[in-house]
Scaffold this active site. Structure first.
Site, PDB file in Angstrom:
ATOM      1  N   GLU A 146       0.858  -1.118   0.046  1.00  0.00           N
ATOM      2  CA  GLU A 146       0.182  -0.072   0.043  1.00  0.00           C
ATOM      3  C   GLU A 146       0.840   1.378   0.124  1.00  0.00           C
ATOM      4  O   GLU A 146       0.799   1.971   0.688  1.00  0.00           O
ATOM      5  CB  GLU A 146      -0.815  -0.025   1.180  1.00  0.00           C
ATOM      6  CG  GLU A 146      -1.931  -1.329   0.949  1.00  0.00           C
ATOM      7  CD  GLU A 146      -3.137  -1.020   2.254  1.00  0.00           C
ATOM      8  OE1 GLU A 146      -3.056  -0.222   3.226  1.00  0.00           O
ATOM      9  OE2 GLU A 146      -4.252  -1.676   1.943  1.00  0.00           O
ATOM     10  N   GLU A 309      -6.318  -7.810  -1.187  1.00  0.00           N
ATOM     11  CA  GLU A 309      -6.907  -8.033   0.412  1.00  0.00           C
ATOM     12  C   GLU A 309      -8.191  -8.147   0.315  1.00  0.00           C
ATOM     13  O   GLU A 309      -8.773  -6.841  -0.291  1.00  0.00           O
ATOM     14  CB  GLU A 309      -6.127  -7.305   1.267  1.00  0.00           C
ATOM     15  CG  GLU A 309      -4.785  -7.436   1.435  1.00  0.00           C
ATOM     16  CD  GLU A 309      -3.975  -6.156   2.010  1.00  0.00           C
ATOM     17  OE1 GLU A 309      -4.939  -5.645   3.031  1.00  0.00           O
ATOM     18  OE2 GLU A 309      -2.831  -5.914   2.209  1.00  0.00           O
TER      19      GLU A 309
HETATM   20  C1  GLA Z   1      -4.298  -2.847   4.805  1.00  0.00           C
HETATM   21  C2  GLA Z   1      -2.903  -3.689   4.897  1.00  0.00           C
HETATM   22  C3  GLA Z   1      -2.718  -4.696   5.734  1.00  0.00           C
HETATM   23  C4  GLA Z   1      -3.666  -4.840   6.975  1.00  0.00           C
HETATM   24  C5  GLA Z   1      -4.997  -4.430   6.422  1.00  0.00           C
HETATM   25  C6  GLA Z   1      -6.020  -4.148   7.694  1.00  0.00           C
HETATM   26  O1  GLA Z   1      -5.051  -3.452   3.634  1.00  0.00           O
HETATM   27  O2  GLA Z   1      -2.258  -3.749   3.827  1.00  0.00           O
HETATM   28  O3  GLA Z   1      -1.575  -5.010   6.093  1.00  0.00           O
HETATM   29  O4  GLA Z   1      -3.258  -3.887   7.892  1.00  0.00           O
HETATM   30  O5  GLA Z   1      -4.874  -3.179   5.992  1.00  0.00           O
HETATM   31  O6  GLA Z   1      -7.280  -4.066   7.284  1.00  0.00           O
END
Ligand code: GLA
Ligand code: ZN
Length: 674
Positions: A146, A309
């Site tokens: 991210e 994710e």
């Molecule tokens: C983000 C991060 C993950 C985790 C999630 C929790 O998407 O990339 O590592 O912290 O949030 O929702």
């Protein structure tokens, strides 16, 4: 090819319990997991001391994955730096906009310009590529995590000045583009250029825009630096990173221009965390927003994307972290597939035991899988996904496109004037998307980088920042028969947010066949009316007062000093037509307006009739011509929907009646051969 099912797994946290890792893989297999993503945030175990590497734990993960027929997405560890690295090279830590250097802590807390950070990242990435770059089970590289944030350190300031020099050449050009004589802000030395900050400059809108562009470019540059470090040993494996959304509102991530970033990733992937079962909107309204953002992220590269994710149940960072109700996991995940995802991947495969994410949803939680409803639902979804492998690579066919632009979004956020509280760019985008979502018409959400040809209808809500280049593309589109719809607040400023003389881009007024004179705004309790035939609709927030040159009026204002003047118009231009909606209305007018256009343009819908607009039908078309229909019921009642004849239910193999029943929150997947 398989749809990917699996997600982020952190075996490095379980090194003192090796049996746990083995058990996990057995549970993965049972739940039809075919992919794990590992390595993000593992730097302190990968390189416990500078230049001392430890791969044994990761070798074991690859071995276990291969024994279980599971593919590996390998993360590079730059999302979180180890303590020793920050102690030895303090310049890797980020400097905030108040010019304070952060202490070590958290993650994503590093400068993308720092020479030392780049060098340590290069070394560790190269080591990973050397060891795993040719491993058969390696599916993809997942760079960092991210990417986001900005740094205001001296190295970043100097990179920004360099970027400005490249872009403008001379200070005169900068001063002109920024309108810098306003408040005596004229630059006389490149060294005076500084990032926007609350302790300095924030009011020069063009500077704010350029800083955001620079942050995007610098982040991309860092991504490319990470990628280059892999090339020597692994240049034939896909490389990506996980994009985000603005988590609170489920709108596109604001801080980076993904229309640019997407050009350097091999596949767009993103992290999707809607707040299902919240208490401020219906499931259907939330589903609509999920649909919109997926339609945007798919269109970035005009190819299927991956959900990198999602939570199998709840997250840990909403105010209230509600578990998905029974069935919602299937419905929500299928919706992602319906809009173009080739995966359902999770954060996380196993919940950690300590620290801040221990209560985040996971496939394997603190309660053993045997009595864990979430695990069971994941396994059921895995079974259904295994029936859908034919979907991989298939695209959506859309005749309608809605335009979105990050730079326009940034410029709208900066506007000081008109109605600030009534700006609502994203709400407006959703309002224009709603009639199509509710009528089961596929939509692409496109940016300036997409081709416009091929669409029958292109909708341009609130394109305030509007370049001449964009105008040219639109003119070509309309001339050759396309239909475009513009709204209030369109075409007012150029790329450095200088207002066009005449108030609105002249060529745009010509295209619309109007002259735009005034922007009226309303306090929240004030309204006007829009009169269309015998019907009256409410106008709020924004109303443009305009004259017509060649356009015909379709609807009129009901009151105020411009009572009786046109509120909506249409202009014939080349072989196409250009609509102008001068006023903001409710959903009622937009539903009528777009229903008429759908009919007039003969745009097809994925369903005929249905008992509720909370049912959504989306399609994807495989290369062999098979059309996949996802019929999704986002209401908590039984509903029915009519689809085309001769569809076969993928789960049962049975041909279905044209009228299909859907239980509360049920999703059915049907196929037809064309
Ligand atoms: C983000 C991060 C993950 C985790 C999630 C929790 O998407 O990339 O590592 O912290 O949030 O929702
Ligand atoms: Zn920096």
């Amino acid at each position: 090819m398989k749809l990917l099912h699996g997600g982020d797994y952190f075996p490095e946290q379980w090194q003192t319990q090796p049996e746990t890792i083995k058990e996990d893989f057995a549970y993965f297999k049972q739940a039809n997991i075919n992919t794990v993503t590992v390595g993000m945030f593992a730097w302190s175990i990968l390189e416990p001391e500078e230049d001392h590497f430890n791969f044994a734990w990761l070798d074991q993960v690859f071995d276990l994955a291969e024994e279980n027929g599971i593919k590996v997405i390998l993360g590079t560890p730059s999302g979180a730096r180890p303590n020793w690295l920050a102690s030895k090279y303090p310049d890797v830590l980020r400097v905030n906009s108040r010019l304070e250097r952060n202490l070590f802590g958290g993650r994503h807390n590093h400068c993308f310009t720092s020479v030392n950070y780049r060098e340590r990242v290069r070394i560790v990435n190269e080591k990973l590529a050397e060891r795993y770059g040719q491993r058969e089970s390696l599916l993809m590289w997942h760079l960092s995590n991210e990417y986001s944030g900005e740094c205001h350190c001296e190295q970043c300031q100097s990179a920004f000045r360099h970027w400005m020099q490249e872009k403008y050449g001379t200070l005169d050009a900068v001063n002109q583009a920024y309108w810098n004589t306003f408040w005596s802000h004229t630059y006389t030395d490149w060294q005076q250029i500084h990032s926007p900050t609350e302790v300095g400059e924030m009011a020069v809108h063009a500077l704010n825009l350029d800083w955001r562009r620079f942050v995007t470019d610098q982040t991309i540059d860092f991504y490319l630096h990470e990628k280059a470090a892999l090339q020597r040993y692994s240049d034939d494996v896909l490389v990506t990173t996980n994009f985000m959304a603005d988590t609170e509102h489920l709108i596109p991530f604001q801080a980076l221009d993904y229309s640019k970033f997407s050009q350097v990733v091999d596949v767009v992937t993103w992290d999707c965390y809607p707040a299902w079962h919240n208490d401020w909107e219906s499931e259907a309204n939330l589903a609509l927003k999920v649909g919109f953002i997926n339609d945007l992220y798919r269109s970035l590269k005009e190819q299927p994307f991956l959900i990198m994710e999602s939570s199998p149940s709840f997250v840990n960072w909403h105010d209230v972290n509600r578990p998905k109700r029974p069935g919602m996991h299937q419905l929500a995940s299928m919706q992602l597939l319906a809009h173009g995802s080739d995966s359902v991947l999770y954060f996380q495969m196993r919940a950690s035991k300590g620290s801040s994410e221990k209560f985040h949803g996971s496939v394997i939680g603190h309660v053993p899988p045997e009595r864990n409803r979430v695990y069971q639902e994941v396994a059921t979804l895995g079974q259904r996904m295994a029936e859908l492998d034919g979907l991989v690579g298939s695209m959506k066919q859309s005749e309608v496109a809605i335009y979105y632009d990050w730079e326009n979004d940034w410029a709208l956020q900066d506007i000081q004037g008109f109605s600030k509280t009534g700006m609502h760019y994203h709400r407006t985008l959703h309002d224009h998307y709603r009639p199509f979502w509710q009528q089961d018409v596929n939509v692409d959400v496109i940016t300036k980088n997409n081709a416009f040809e091929g669409y029958k209808l292109l909708i341009m809500p609130m394109v305030y920042l509007h370049s001449e280049d964009l105008l040219e593309k639109i003119q070509t589109f309309v001339k050759s028969g396309g239909t475009v719809v513009y709204t209030y607040l369109s075409g007012m400023a150029n790329e450095t947010d200088l207002v066009y003389e005449g108030g609105t881009l002249a060529g745009l007024q010509d295209l619309l066949g109007v002259i735009i004179n005034e922007t009226d705004v309303y306090y929240p309790s004030q309204t006007n009316q829009l009169l269309l035939g015998d019907a009256t609709y409410q106008v709020h927030d924004y109303a443009i007062v305009f004259e017509r040159t060649s356009a015909e009026a379709m609807a009129y204002y009901g009151s105020d000093f411009y009572q009786g003047e046109a509120a909506v118009s249409v202009n014939h231009y080349g072989d196409g037509q250009a609509y102008y909606i001068g006023a903001r209305t409710g959903d009622d007018f937009l539903a009528t307006f777009y229903t008429d256009l759908l009919e007039q343009l003969n745009i097809s819908s994925n369903s005929s009739t249905k008992t509720s607009q909370d049912v959504s039908v989306q399609t994807r078309e495989a290369i062999d011509g098979t059309v996949y229909y996802f019929a999704m019921n986002f209401s908590n009642q039984l509903q029915s929907v009519e689809l085309s004849p001769n569809l076969v239910d993928v789960s049962t193999g049975q041909e279905v009646e044209t009228s299909l029943d859907l239980q509360a929150f049920e999703v059915k997947v049907l196929i037809s051969k064309t």
